[in-house]
Each structure stands twice: as structure tokens, then as C-alpha cells.
Design a protein around this motif. Sequence first.
Motif, short mmCIF file in Angstrom:
data_model
loop_
_atom_site.label_atom_id
_atom_site.label_comp_id
_atom_site.label_asym_id
_atom_site.label_seq_id
_atom_site.Cartn_x
_atom_site.Cartn_y
_atom_site.Cartn_z
N GLU A 133 -87.39 31.13 6.17
CA GLU A 133 -86.93 31.20 7.56
C GLU A 133 -86.58 32.63 7.93
OE1 GLU A 133 -84.14 27.96 8.99
OE2 GLU A 133 -83.74 28.10 6.85
N GLY A 192 -87.81 29.01 12.51
CA GLY A 192 -87.14 30.13 13.16
C GLY A 192 -88.08 31.17 13.75
N TRP A 193 -89.36 30.85 13.86
CA TRP A 193 -90.31 31.80 14.45
C TRP A 193 -90.54 31.42 15.90
CZ3 TRP A 193 -94.78 31.42 10.33
CH2 TRP A 193 -94.32 31.95 9.13
N ASP A 194 -90.42 32.37 16.77
CA ASP A 194 -90.71 32.11 18.17
C ASP A 194 -92.01 32.82 18.51
OD1 ASP A 194 -90.08 30.65 20.31
OD2 ASP A 194 -88.59 32.02 21.14
N CYS A 238 -93.45 26.16 13.98
CA CYS A 238 -93.00 27.55 13.88
C CYS A 238 -91.52 27.64 14.22
CB CYS A 238 -93.81 28.45 14.83
SG CYS A 238 -95.45 28.87 14.22
N ARG A 239 -91.10 26.90 15.26
CA ARG A 239 -89.69 26.93 15.66
C ARG A 239 -88.78 26.36 14.57
NH1 ARG A 239 -90.66 24.57 20.94
NH2 ARG A 239 -92.14 26.23 21.42
N SER A 288 -93.11 16.02 24.17
CA SER A 288 -91.86 16.35 23.46
C SER A 288 -91.49 15.34 22.38
CB SER A 288 -90.72 16.46 24.46
OG SER A 288 -90.45 15.18 24.96
N LYS A 318 -96.67 34.04 11.24
CA LYS A 318 -95.64 34.66 12.07
C LYS A 318 -96.25 35.58 13.13
CE LYS A 318 -92.62 37.31 9.99
NZ LYS A 318 -91.52 37.55 9.02
N GLN A 353 -96.47 25.26 17.68
CA GLN A 353 -95.30 25.92 18.25
C GLN A 353 -94.01 25.28 17.72
OE1 GLN A 353 -95.53 28.77 19.87
NE2 GLN A 353 -97.73 28.52 19.55
N GLN A 354 -93.99 23.95 17.66
CA GLN A 354 -92.81 23.22 17.16
C GLN A 354 -92.51 23.58 15.71
OE1 GLN A 354 -90.36 21.26 17.93
NE2 GLN A 354 -90.86 21.35 20.09
#
Lengths: 475, 475
Positions: free
Chosen positions: A261, A147-149, A143-144, B65, A294, A140-141
Motif C-alpha cells: 500500500e 491506496g492508489w488514486d 487500485c483504491r 457501485s 501504479k 479503479q476500485q
Amino acid sequence: MSLTNGEHSPTMKKYLEKNVFAEGELLKKILDLTLQEKLTTKDDEERKVVNFKHPHELQKILPLSINYSGCQSIEEIENILQQVVRYSVKTSHPHFYNQLFGGVDEVGLSAAWLLEALNTNVYTFEAAPVFVILEHYMVQQLCRFFGWDGGDGIFSPGGSISNMYSIALARHYKYPETKESGLFGRKELSHYSIQKGASFMGFGSNQVVVVPSDENGRMRAGALRKTIHRVKEEGREPLIACWGGAVILSDKHKHLLKGVESHENLVYGLADSIAWNPHKMICVALQCSAFLVKHKGLLSECNRSGASYLFQQDKFYDVSFDTGDKSIQCGRKADAFKLWFMFKIHGLDVFKKRVENAFEAASYLEREIENRNGFRLVLKQRECTNVCFWYIPPSLRGQPDTKEWWMKMHKVSDVSEARKPTRQLFIYLFQTIDLTVFGNIHDENTSLWHQLLRAGWSRKVLSWWGINPSNANTL
Amino acid sequence: MSLTNGEHSPTMKKYLEKNVFAEGELLKKILDLTLQEKLTTKDDEERKVVNFKHPHELQKILPLSINYSGCQSIEEIENILQQVVRYSVKTSHPHFYNQLFGGVDEVGLSAAWLLEALNTNVYTFEAAPVFVILEHYMVQQLCRFFGWDGGDGIFSPGGSISNMYSIALARHYKYPETKESGLFGRKELSHYSIQKGASFMGFGSNQVVVVPSDENGRMRAGALRKTIHRVKEEGREPLIACWGGAVILSDKHKHLLKGVESHENLVYGLADSIAWNPHKMICVALQCSAFLVKHKGLLSECNRSGASYLFQQDKFYDVSFDTGDKSIQCGRKADAFKLWFMFKIHGLDVFKKRVENAFEAASYLEREIENRNGFRLVLKQRECTNVCFWYIPPSLRGQPDTKEWWMKMHKVSDVSEARKPTRQLFIYLFQTIDLTVFGNIHDENTSLWHQLLRAGWSRKVLSWWGINPSNANTL
């Protein structure tokens, strides 16, 4: 055998008595060896990078043979360990310049040791609760970062396998029926990626379409657009694969990934997946490769086989954390933990600095090459930290680079003489390059010889791709 | 930045000053943790195998985190390490019964730690001289175990990838042109192996042909012969894949592999390749998977792509030792070293004993099950150390096993209640099994529930496949 818990069978007793070392003694030896031999220390450049022996010599030197009774003393074991270390390459040495990877980070090594001691498998939450949660968090990190949520991903055993994942997902996204029916009878498909993956996965390497690059080695966006148009006209279907890089951690250099991105759209089409190997510029112990997607759900849809003896659906916990069926592996190492632990302990600023440091070192080397007689940069504009250059022998300097001149460059005496690591103070990489890649020369046999030892550049030699944070500081 | 060797740039200096631990301190912590927490000790069965928390609980408990500044004290790091260990499964615990793997051997763990510290890549002799020689030696040795002289092989990241190698080689052996042209337009091919591999590699999972097995779960040689005949008549071409096992190390049990070895020919056709995962019964730290091929040269022919920037042919040493181009990976771990080191230090007799010990333990368990009310063995004759059994609740005992009876077995209350690891003293595996595999029952929903905690078998519980040398001794 004994039927009482805790007691040992006669065979096992004999085995336990046979042990020539006390519990934990061997592990302590490895720690001592690691510290004494400075296997993770980066600032002792006077040591040899390698005690080089030819394969047939090493086959004689190493105590290869195995037998039925094993080692009879701790001294014998120590001797074996020392031989292994003595003739191995010290990859953390400041003069180890490899195109793929460099020295290991101590924090990352600590994580790797703990992983090995816990010896588990991230195929289910049940077998590896902590590491499954950490992998989930890291995916998840990462991907972020791009810029992917809400993307998805998996850690794979290396970038080649990641690239195959990307091909499999692209195929599944476009033609989900091929999962069951295969490629037989389909129209041909095209993609760019490694030829191996194409052969291995049944496309055939002929299906790999090379997209022309510009004078700096970057894929031309216009050419990519044209290529896609052309293969579509030929009745084939293009599959777009992946790209990656640690520069996303540096505000100064992350613009290099624009188009990957989701914020920008400089390249035709945005990337659907990203393969990033933190075992390269991040210096995580090999192997650590993240494959990010993505489209959430696609990884599972594409690879799921639903083996009931591995992935029961009626467990007492949330089985969506049993990520094993997303993978093409069954046993899979918790490589995500090493990256998480390094980010956690060092903090992201350290990696930002390391990346920027490597870029600074590459710039410095570039300036040195430009100002030094007999050397010439291959690319006018460098894209990453890879510095490529030619060595021009004295007899060929100051002449126009005609086809004849390049032919003479080819005649420069054999690199093998120049490259013999007699001093063994550094290791670098050379590549025999087909010059047609770099200009209008059409002799496919024309080659590049790095005669750098002869050129007196023994302490400054750099290779095709060589700079990463573990050696950047010694330039 | 500093231009003098050995000095540090301002950014790197800041990084080095920031480190909250002395050199080697973190590695020592891992050693201490490994010994204190008894991560490799097999005889402390009173400890918990796992402190079980549900995924959403663990997400809150773990300090997931990451931030920009990292950890500020050694205490903070210690706390993180302790959390990781506390909530991880202790796979070396005598009551960890998993179908895939067990506890790690200390000798093997030592080898794994040294490998991680040396952090290299077996793609060329130059990058990993010692480990390339050792892999070469081990491949030859393992081939000899199976009676092959002059075979070939490679260590891969797990059995699934090994199985894909075997499919790729079978395809290449029969249809070498598919390497370049792909499967498009070919006649359909068949093989038996994992569905994932078939999908991933472009055959499609529909091409997987299941060969009927006998009442003991063994593939029927006659049925295999018939199946091959049938698919040939359908105009398809059968590809035969691989098999493996540590029993080759025991004179007493190696007859189980007859037909795989070249001495005998009990199964139709001899195996062309063998996939053996020493990270299972040999207790090498995950991952350690050998893929062996009878036909020398085929592995290289099939997978070679000849990338010149990786595998230059004009080096100063014998490049036949640059085995990387045999592989579908680029970065590849030197997993062969772990197996070699264990064979070298322990001697082969230890492994012979371990294998025989596991078989003895399986026999003991079988006898216990036969003599215990409410339990029934699934197979009349066991092939390896996997013991499979049914639990029959009191209300269903002593009745004929009609279709109705099996339906009632299916209604046995949900396993999730029985399986909750409240005591956390052991972990075992259950599987929801389609009963049609085991008899003439045709209700595909009929399932097996292992209500073993309830049955009071908490200290003796065994699962589908569960016995290996790391837990055999505690029965």
C-alpha cells in the motif's frame, strides 16, 4: 443456398433437423447436473472428492473417440455428461485442499455462466460495452483498496501472465527503447519473479536473483536492499515485480500488505504493480486475475501496437475505452465481471468475513498441530493461511534433530503408499521440500513425506497452503 | 469457531443467513435469462444487436457501485442481471459481423457451463483427471488432422499467446541456451509474427520482418525465400512461426492449408507449429485456442521450470500426464473440453457443413458486390470467408482510378456519421486501410470509408472478415 433472410440452406437445414435435443434442453441438463451432483455445495463431506482412476484407466473408461455423425440420442449425451462429472474432482468439496484454488461461489458461477452465454470479448467498448465499463470500474476500485488514486490495470488469464506483465512494464519503464530494439546488446537486467517469465521474455532464467528470506519465509527487507546494491555493482539493473492478496479486504489482516500500500513504507521501495488472483481466496471461478499498475499510461505505452484493423481511432465513440491495446492478448474474457458481480451481490463484508474465517481456521489447525504428538510446524510465525508441517514417525520422535535425524526422516517409506486416495474422501497436497530452505541441513535430497493417511489424520489433514474460504469451515 | 465438521462458525452462519436467494436459484435465473433473452438463438433478426449507449452514458446507467452490505433482495439482483444483458452486444445475433468471433453454439455453451461449475485447473492430472485426458486426446486428434503423427500441443488463452508460444519454441529449438542466458549478447534474430509478442518477449518489434504478399493478400513463397536469404546474409537468424484454420475440417476447402500439412510442400519450409482458434469459425465460447507443435518434447523442454511445489515427480500415478509445466501459465482453463464436447455431440460432419456453408455465403456476397453499382471487391481471389470491398459514392463512379481518384475517395465524408448504430439492428466492422497494401497508391493517408448504412445496404452489409457459421445463413 437460400437468399432470403431467416430461411436456411439445405446443409444447415439438415444440421438443424439432426439435432437430438430441443433448444435450451442441453443447458437445462447442465443446471440439473450442477444441482443434483452438488457441484457448488460445500457441506456434504461424506461424498467422495474424486473417483480416482489412473490415466491409462481413464483413457479406457471415457468415451473419448469422435466421429463424423456425432451422438444419436439425448441418452447418449446424458451418459457422456455423467461420465465427465463422475471422474472429475469436486473442487467445492470441503475436503479439497489445493494450494491454488478451492470451490466456486454460486454468485460467481452465475456471473460466469452469463458471461459464457453472452460470449463476448473485452478488446473494444463496441464488442463488450457493459463489461468494458465494469472492468474499468473494478480496476479503479481495486487500485483504491491499495491506496492508489488514478492507477491502471487489466484482468489477465492468470497470475503467471500478470507477473510477466509486471516484468514487461518494469523493463519498459526503465528502458522504453527495448520495446522496439529488444534486449540484444543491452547490459544484463535482473529481477525476481518466475523463471518461466524470464525465459519466455528473453531475459533468461539465469537473470532471476533469489532474495534471502527470514526464518518465517518472508523476504528480508535488508537482504533485498543488499541484493539490489550488489546487482547494481555488477553492472546489472534490478527490476522489481509484484505481489498480491485478498487480505486487503480485512481490516484485521490488511497490515500484512504494508509496504505494498502507499500508506506505509516498511519494505524497501514501494510496489509499482500488484498481481491479485481473486480465483484463489475470493473463490471466483478460475480464471480471474487482476494486474494493477501504479503508473497510469504505462500499460498502454508498453503494450500498444496500434493494429488498425482492430483498434480504429476514428470511431464515433470515446475510443479511450477500447482497452484491448493495453493487453498482450486480442481475444480476452471479461473476467472482471465475475468479481464485480460477487462484490455487488454479497457486499464487501462477506469477503472480509471469509478472509478472517480462513485465518481463524489456520490458527485452529496450528494449535492442533502444536499439541499433537508426531507433528511439527515448519514456520514459527505464519504469514497467511498456509499451514506447513512435518509428520514425524514414532521411531524418530523425542530425539534431537541432528543432520542424522533429518537423514532418517528422509528414509521414511515412500509417500506414494500413504497418499493413494483409496478412501477418496479428501484431496490434499504434499510437497517434496529441499530442507536446506528451512534450516542448516545441506543434503539436497532430504525430503518431506506427509504420511497423513497412515497417521489417522484423514479427517483433519491439511497441506502446504491449503486453507481458503471454501473449506475453512469444515476444520 | 465450531470445531465439529459440518457446523458453521458464527461469522459463516451470519453469512449463510444473509443470502437473499435459495441454493441454485441464481443459476436458474441465468438459465431463464439465457433462454428468454434468446442469447444463443440465431434466427431472430428483428431484435436489436445492441442498445447502444456511449461510455459516459453507460457509466451512469449501470448500477456500478459496490458497498459493504451487498444486495438485499432477489429483485435487486434480477434488475442488475437485466441491465447487464440489456446493454450487452448479442453476439449470437445473425447481424453481428465481427472479424474475430461470432455467436456461441449451444453444445459448446453447455460444455462451458459445466466447466465453470466443476471449476478446475488443468495443471495436473490430479486436479483435473477427465480434462487432462481430454486435452491429451484432442491435441493428438488435431495433430492428426494436419497429418502429424506424435506431435504435441496445449490449449492457450487465445491466438496471441499461441503465437508467443510459437516464437518461444522456435527460439528454443534454434538457441536452447537462451532459456537460461537470455537474448543478451546474442546475434539479432528475426521472425514474422505479432509485434506485441516480439516486444513482450525481448526481441523488440524492430525485429519483425514483413514478407511481401501477392495481389490476393497471400504471402509470396518466393518473397519468403528471398527474405529468409536476406536476413541470413545480414547475420540474423530467421524464426518461422505459425498459421491455422478450421478449413481442415472440409475436404472441399482443406487444400487452402497445403504446405501446413505434412503431405504437401507448396510453401517454402513446412510449418513447425499451428495456432488454431476454434473460438472463431467453430463457434466455441471464447476462449478456445489450440497450439500444436510438430516436435514432440519441445514444448516441455522450452517451458519447463520444475517447480517442486506444483509438479512433484514422486506421485503415485504417471506424472507424464501433469502437463502444467509445458505451459507458461499455472492456473489454466480446460478449454479443450468445449471443443471435444462439440465434436463428440455434433459429429465432424456438422463442422464440415458449417465451414462449407460459410464459404458459400461468402461466394454469394461476392457475386452480389460484383453486380451492384457503387461497390468493388478489394481482392480478385478470396482466400477464406473474409470479403473485403470498397463503397464508391455516386460522384466517383465510372471514372478511372487514378491517384487523384483515390484521394477523392479519401475525402468521402466521415464514417462516424454513417456508422452510428441508430437502428442498432446490426453490428459490423470497418477498417481504415492504408491503400498502399492494395495497389500502387502511395498516399499513406488514403482511407476506406464504409458508408453502408447510407448506401441502403443495411440488411446486407458485410465487413472486413465478417462471415462465420453463426451468421452465414442469414445472407
